[in-house]
Design an enzyme around this catalytic site. Structure first.
Site, PDB file in Angstrom:
ATOM      1  CD  GLN A 144     -35.540  27.334 -17.998  1.00  0.00           C
ATOM      2  OE1 GLN A 144     -35.409  28.611 -17.591  1.00  0.00           O
ATOM      3  NE2 GLN A 144     -34.793  26.231 -19.321  1.00  0.00           N
ATOM      4  CG  HIS A 191     -48.693  24.015 -27.712  1.00  0.00           C
ATOM      5  ND1 HIS A 191     -50.318  25.327 -27.338  1.00  0.00           N
ATOM      6  CD2 HIS A 191     -48.309  23.138 -26.793  1.00  0.00           C
ATOM      7  CE1 HIS A 191     -49.286  24.783 -25.950  1.00  0.00           C
ATOM      8  NE2 HIS A 191     -48.989  24.009 -25.721  1.00  0.00           N
ATOM      9  CG  ASP A 241     -48.337  21.630 -22.487  1.00  0.00           C
ATOM     10  OD1 ASP A 241     -47.734  22.870 -22.973  1.00  0.00           O
ATOM     11  OD2 ASP A 241     -49.168  21.156 -23.664  1.00  0.00           O
ATOM     12  CG  HIS A 271     -36.294  33.223 -17.777  1.00  0.00           C
ATOM     13  ND1 HIS A 271     -35.272  33.777 -16.118  1.00  0.00           N
ATOM     14  CD2 HIS A 271     -35.428  32.114 -18.167  1.00  0.00           C
ATOM     15  CE1 HIS A 271     -34.412  32.890 -16.595  1.00  0.00           C
ATOM     16  NE2 HIS A 271     -34.298  31.794 -17.976  1.00  0.00           N
ATOM     17  CG  ASN A 308     -32.712  35.045 -17.864  1.00  0.00           C
ATOM     18  OD1 ASN A 308     -31.284  35.330 -17.241  1.00  0.00           O
ATOM     19  ND2 ASN A 308     -32.479  34.162 -18.725  1.00  0.00           N
ATOM     20  CD  GLU A 309     -28.548  34.316 -21.140  1.00  0.00           C
ATOM     21  OE1 GLU A 309     -28.802  33.481 -21.725  1.00  0.00           O
ATOM     22  OE2 GLU A 309     -27.963  33.663 -19.745  1.00  0.00           O
ATOM     23  CD  GLU A 323     -30.101  31.134 -15.557  1.00  0.00           C
ATOM     24  OE1 GLU A 323     -29.182  30.976 -17.124  1.00  0.00           O
ATOM     25  OE2 GLU A 323     -30.841  32.581 -15.516  1.00  0.00           O
TER      26      GLU A 323
HETATM   27  C1  FCB Z   1     -29.463  30.514 -19.574  1.00  0.00           C
HETATM   28  C2  FCB Z   1     -31.042  30.230 -19.576  1.00  0.00           C
HETATM   29  C3  FCB Z   1     -31.540  29.391 -18.420  1.00  0.00           C
HETATM   30  C4  FCB Z   1     -31.393  27.864 -18.795  1.00  0.00           C
HETATM   31  C5  FCB Z   1     -29.695  27.894 -18.509  1.00  0.00           C
HETATM   32  C6  FCB Z   1     -29.351  27.040 -19.019  1.00  0.00           C
HETATM   33  O1  FCB Z   1     -29.234  30.869 -20.694  1.00  0.00           O
HETATM   34  O2  FCB Z   1     -31.090  32.101 -18.720  1.00  0.00           O
HETATM   35  O3  FCB Z   1     -33.142  30.067 -18.306  1.00  0.00           O
HETATM   36  O4  FCB Z   1     -32.065  27.769 -19.909  1.00  0.00           O
HETATM   37  O5  FCB Z   1     -29.421  29.207 -19.816  1.00  0.00           O
END
Ligand code: FCB
Length: 409
Positions: free
Chosen positions: A45, A65, A78, A148, A192-193, A310
């Protein structure tokens, strides 16, 4: 991803939260002295430099892409915020915010371009060493997410996460990270998630690698990820923990909004959505739902300290982001009540996000940052938003602005 992608376990947790404890209005407005505040980003990101200095291709590079139509305005990572070149500026922004930790992720393919140990990309390792050292020199602890969502494309060629062998690759990658950075990193997050990114194996155009295997591929992927997490944890526990820190385990939770669900069936068959046996009725920013969720976590996982890894609000453009300030203060108030009134052992809170960035297929027009990034200017200048000022005060004083709170709570 946005609240539309809240993982299943969280959906179930939220149902429980709605019938949870009563809210007590009286509470102190101060966080404990040693409470940890931070801000977060993720490699795809913000980093950009997608093919520089030996970095390998990952599944998000490939998907966006090949299919620019999957993302808003055809945006991709990018260049993103160009943090690969501007990391020192990022650290100064973090310092101005007064954070204790910076949560960032490592791009697997920047370090291991083929996903495997055959090729170790030294410039990639140098980049993360530089970032970690810069953070520490500025009094900020690195909180490192190992994955991530940006799997090396080479590992997708062998099926990606549904292939159980991916757990072996992940453990070797984890070992390399512990070896290279473990002397300075006290905070490690494996995945992550997981419930969000396994969605890349259940539908097309939402998350990489965009494989249409709903109700099968996502479950297989989830199984591999759970095994990979457990094995990386054991590796650290048995071979690194004693030598590298006196660290402790924690329960990390990302939270954005509360979903109200009723029992029933929706979604295609087969699918995880259908298997939850729930129908989504409403999604709201409801801080009390978060407080109740934290209470639920404390009851389900007793003995673990909790870190909010987060929390944040999507908005449109602009630096006078009063809506974001209201969101953060009211959610931090919910955390405070969970800590001070309910006794939930929340020890830290990390805001999403340090700066506006590529919100996956949502592109650059979805804004989550405390800092604005001008994506129309090739220099990608960063400007603090009003929320950066308020959050900076909260992070430094460990207190909520009660006058502000009273104006809307
Ligand atoms: C979460 C993601 C993070 C971002 C936020 C808004 O689910 O972990 O990368 O996109 O949402």
């Amino acid at each position: 991803m946005d609240p539309g992608h809240v993982p299943t376990v969280m959906i179930l947790a939220v149902v429980l939260s709605l019938v949870g404890t009563a809210v007590t209005q009286q509470h102190a407005a101060s966080f404990p002295e040693d409470f940890i505040f931070g801000a977060a980003t993720a490699s795809y990101q913000v980093e950009g430099a997608w093919n520089e200095d030996g970095k390998g291709e990952n599944i998000w590079d490939r998907m966006l892409h090949e299919h620019p139509e999957y993302s808003s305005n055809g945006d991709n990572g990018d260049v993103a915020c160009d943090s690969y070149h501007k990391y020192q500026e990022d650290v100064q922004m973090l310092k101005a915010l007064g954070v204790d930790v910076y949560r960032f992720s490592i791009s697997w393919a920047r370090i291991l371009p083929t996903g495997d140990l055959d090729v170790i990309n030294q410039p990639g390792i140098d980049y993360y060493n530089n970032l970690i050292n810069e953070l520490l020199a500025n009094g900020i602890q690195p909180m490192v997410t190992m994955y991530h969502w940006d799997l090396p494309q080479a590992l997708q060629y062998i099926g990606g996460w549904p292939n159980p062998i991916l757990a072996d690759y992940f453990v070797e990658y984890a070992r390399l990270l512990f070896d290279e950075f473990g002397d300075r990193v006290r905070w490690w997050i494996t995945f992550n998630e997981p419930a969000s990114f396994v969605g890349g194996y259940s539908s097309v155009g939402v998350a990489a690698p965009s494989q249409n295997a709903s109700g099968i591929g996502d479950y297989l992927a989830a199984h591999t990820v759970l095994r990979a997490h457990a094995r990386a944890y054991r590796l650290y526990d048995e071979q690194y923990r004693a030598a590298q820190n006196g660290t402790s385990d924690f329960f990390g939770i990302n939270h954005y909004a509360t979903k109200f669900v009723i029992s029933g069936e929706e979604g295609i068959s087969p699918s995880m959505t259908r298997d939850t046996g729930t129908v989504l009725v409403d999604t709201q920013n409801y801080p009390t739902g978060f407080r109740n969720l934290l209470n639920w976590i404390a009851a389900e996982y007793p003995g673990y300290q909790v870190v909010v890894t987060e929390n944040g609000l999507r908005t449109g453009a602009g630096i006078n982001d009063t809506d974001r300030i209201e969101y953060y203060v009211s959610y931090l108030d919910a955390v405070l009540q969970a800590v001070n009134t309910d006794g939930v052992p929340v020890i830290g809170y990390v805001a999403w996000s340090l700066m506006d960035n590529l919100e996956w297929t949502g592109g650059f027009s979805v804004k989550f940052g405390l800092y604005e990034v001008d994506f129309d200017d090739p220099d990608l200048p960063r400007t603090p938003k009003a929320s950066a000022g308020v959050m900076g005060d909260i992070f430094r004083t460990k207190q909520l602005p009660t006058d502000f709170l009273q104006s809307f709570v």
